[in-house]
Design an enzyme around this catalytic site. Sequence first.
Site, mmCIF file in Angstrom:
data_model
loop_
_atom_site.group_PDB
_atom_site.id
_atom_site.type_symbol
_atom_site.label_atom_id
_atom_site.label_comp_id
_atom_site.label_asym_id
_atom_site.label_seq_id
_atom_site.Cartn_x
_atom_site.Cartn_y
_atom_site.Cartn_z
ATOM 1 N N GLY A 62 0.821 -1.214 0.000
ATOM 2 C CA GLY A 62 0.000 0.000 0.000
ATOM 3 C C GLY A 62 0.851 1.258 0.000
ATOM 4 N N GLY A 63 1.781 1.327 -0.945
ATOM 5 C CA GLY A 63 2.701 2.468 -0.991
ATOM 6 C C GLY A 63 2.276 3.559 -1.959
ATOM 7 N NE ARG A 80 -5.106 5.501 -2.514
ATOM 8 C CZ ARG A 80 -6.012 5.239 -1.577
ATOM 9 N NH1 ARG A 80 -6.418 6.198 -0.763
ATOM 10 N NH2 ARG A 80 -6.524 4.034 -1.443
ATOM 11 C CG ASP A 139 -5.904 -8.446 -2.949
ATOM 12 O OD1 ASP A 139 -5.686 -7.897 -1.844
ATOM 13 O OD2 ASP A 139 -7.012 -8.926 -3.266
ATOM 14 C CG ASN A 159 0.945 1.186 4.998
ATOM 15 O OD1 ASN A 159 0.678 1.896 5.965
ATOM 16 N ND2 ASN A 159 0.500 1.468 3.773
ATOM 17 C CE1 TYR A 164 -8.404 0.331 9.994
ATOM 18 C CE2 TYR A 164 -8.438 1.197 12.242
ATOM 19 C CZ TYR A 164 -7.847 1.130 10.991
ATOM 20 O OH TYR A 164 -6.697 1.845 10.731
ATOM 21 C CE LYS A 208 -5.263 -1.461 10.745
ATOM 22 N NZ LYS A 208 -4.136 -1.618 9.820
ATOM 23 C CB ILE A 216 -2.261 9.526 10.274
ATOM 24 C CG1 ILE A 216 -1.676 8.812 11.512
ATOM 25 C CG2 ILE A 216 -1.152 10.078 9.368
ATOM 26 C CD1 ILE A 216 -0.893 9.688 12.464
HETATM 27 P P1 NAP Z 1 -5.006 5.116 2.597
HETATM 28 O O1 NAP Z 1 -4.582 6.520 2.417
HETATM 29 O O2 NAP Z 1 -6.429 4.741 2.381
HETATM 30 O O3 NAP Z 1 -4.055 4.180 1.688
HETATM 31 C C1 NAP Z 1 -4.233 2.791 1.711
HETATM 32 C C2 NAP Z 1 -3.166 2.131 0.882
HETATM 33 O O4 NAP Z 1 -3.356 0.709 0.975
HETATM 34 C C3 NAP Z 1 -3.267 2.473 -0.601
HETATM 35 O O5 NAP Z 1 -1.961 2.507 -1.122
HETATM 36 C C4 NAP Z 1 -4.053 1.287 -1.170
HETATM 37 O O6 NAP Z 1 -3.796 1.042 -2.553
HETATM 38 C C5 NAP Z 1 -3.479 0.167 -0.336
HETATM 39 N N1 NAP Z 1 -4.329 -1.022 -0.281
HETATM 40 C C6 NAP Z 1 -5.595 -1.133 0.181
HETATM 41 N N2 NAP Z 1 -6.011 -2.411 0.086
HETATM 42 C C7 NAP Z 1 -4.979 -3.114 -0.449
HETATM 43 C C8 NAP Z 1 -4.771 -4.476 -0.794
HETATM 44 N N3 NAP Z 1 -5.729 -5.399 -0.590
HETATM 45 N N4 NAP Z 1 -3.577 -4.849 -1.319
HETATM 46 C C9 NAP Z 1 -2.609 -3.938 -1.541
HETATM 47 N N5 NAP Z 1 -2.742 -2.634 -1.225
HETATM 48 C C10 NAP Z 1 -3.916 -2.231 -0.703
HETATM 49 O O7 NAP Z 1 -4.689 4.593 4.092
HETATM 50 P P2 NAP Z 1 -3.667 5.177 5.188
HETATM 51 O O8 NAP Z 1 -4.423 6.112 6.051
HETATM 52 O O9 NAP Z 1 -2.399 5.579 4.562
HETATM 53 O O10 NAP Z 1 -3.445 3.851 6.058
HETATM 54 C C11 NAP Z 1 -2.325 3.007 5.891
HETATM 55 C C12 NAP Z 1 -2.318 1.992 7.026
HETATM 56 O O11 NAP Z 1 -2.242 2.683 8.288
HETATM 57 C C13 NAP Z 1 -3.578 1.130 7.090
HETATM 58 O O12 NAP Z 1 -3.260 -0.174 7.507
HETATM 59 C C14 NAP Z 1 -4.397 1.813 8.159
HETATM 60 O O13 NAP Z 1 -5.320 0.943 8.766
HETATM 61 C C15 NAP Z 1 -3.322 2.275 9.111
HETATM 62 N N6 NAP Z 1 -3.717 3.369 9.988
HETATM 63 C C16 NAP Z 1 -4.105 4.583 9.464
HETATM 64 C C17 NAP Z 1 -4.477 5.600 10.330
HETATM 65 C C18 NAP Z 1 -4.895 6.950 9.841
HETATM 66 O O14 NAP Z 1 -5.306 7.764 10.687
HETATM 67 N N7 NAP Z 1 -4.812 7.259 8.566
HETATM 68 C C19 NAP Z 1 -4.468 5.373 11.718
HETATM 69 C C20 NAP Z 1 -4.094 4.132 12.196
HETATM 70 C C21 NAP Z 1 -3.702 3.139 11.330
HETATM 71 P P3 NAP Z 1 -4.661 1.804 -3.718
HETATM 72 O O15 NAP Z 1 -4.105 3.202 -3.756
HETATM 73 O O16 NAP Z 1 -4.386 1.041 -4.950
HETATM 74 O O17 NAP Z 1 -6.072 1.763 -3.276
#
Ligand code: NAP
Length: 249
Positions: A13-14, A16, A64, A91, A156, A160, A189
């Site tokens: 998931g790099g 975004r 995936d 990630n 979720y 986690k 975040i």
């Molecule tokens: P995001 O902006 O929605 O980005 C998600 C990333 O994961 C994207 O690159 C997406 O790819 C990829 N992805 C989703 N499903 C996938 C799959 N099945 N296989 C491969 N790639 C996949 O999310 P984020 O906020 O950066 O979150 C990243 C991680 O941190 C997640 O695990 C999330 O639960 C965790 N987290 C986030 C927060 C927060 O506040 N943002 C807080 C705690 C934990 P596409 O671009 O192709 O869709």
Amino acid sequence: MGLLKYKVAIVTGGSRGIGEAIAKKFAANGADIAFTYLSSEEKAKAVEEELAAMGVRAKAYKSDAASMEDSEKLINDVMAEFGRIDICVNNAGISKDNLLLRMGEDQWSQVIQTNLNSVYNMTKQVIRPMMKARSGSIINMSSIIGIRGNAGQSSYAASKAGIIGFTKSIAAEVGSRNIRCNAIAPGFIETDMTQYLKEGEGAQGYLSRIPLGRFGSPEEVANVALFLASELSSYITGQVVCTCGGLNM
Ligand code: NAP
């Protein structure tokens, strides 16, 4: 600063958000980067170009993380292309929030499959080359929600929290092979995933519970990932590093 010079890192998931920030932080520290995405091909290509412009080898893979087949192919392809894997950041993640009474089985399964099974899939595959090399750092993206829970986020939170138990177990299993496994638990975040929280009516309520009084940036999580990936954390394994502005207190 070249904390990761000569290292090869995989980041799922790099394309975004937090994953993109980690890929860029690692590249800025000298690592070659293989990263995955699922649907945003154009964005992934742009990130690949940005990383390459930083002077490292970089490649985006459509893969995936929820599929064991894809994960096995990914690790084989990255080993063939890059020759080694020193760091794996699990990630990739999604959220599909709903109150339990309204949460369908498919919503539940999709989140568990993408967030938790993905960590099992990727770790199982990457552990082989790391064991051969007798070295490695695995970093799993948990969440403060996996520690505290949150109404409307049971799937979720379960995924986690599962990651935390998995991380500690794997740390115990592979520590003797010089492989470390840690988790990061970010708070709120600013990414696409949390856009609705920031813009929603409850935003002030969330902010008032964060001692530092603001949402975090993807780069602030990437800094912790850099620490856990590098030799700076050589005596740290099985830990969960909360990166949440104090929200976990
Ligand atoms: P995001 O902006 O929605 O980005 C998600 C990333 O994961 C994207 O690159 C997406 O790819 C990829 N992805 C989703 N499903 C996938 C799959 N099945 N296989 C491969 N790639 C996949 O999310 P984020 O906020 O950066 O979150 C990243 C991680 O941190 C997640 O695990 C999330 O639960 C965790 N987290 C986030 C927060 C927060 O506040 N943002 C807080 C705690 C934990 P596409 O671009 O192709 O869709």
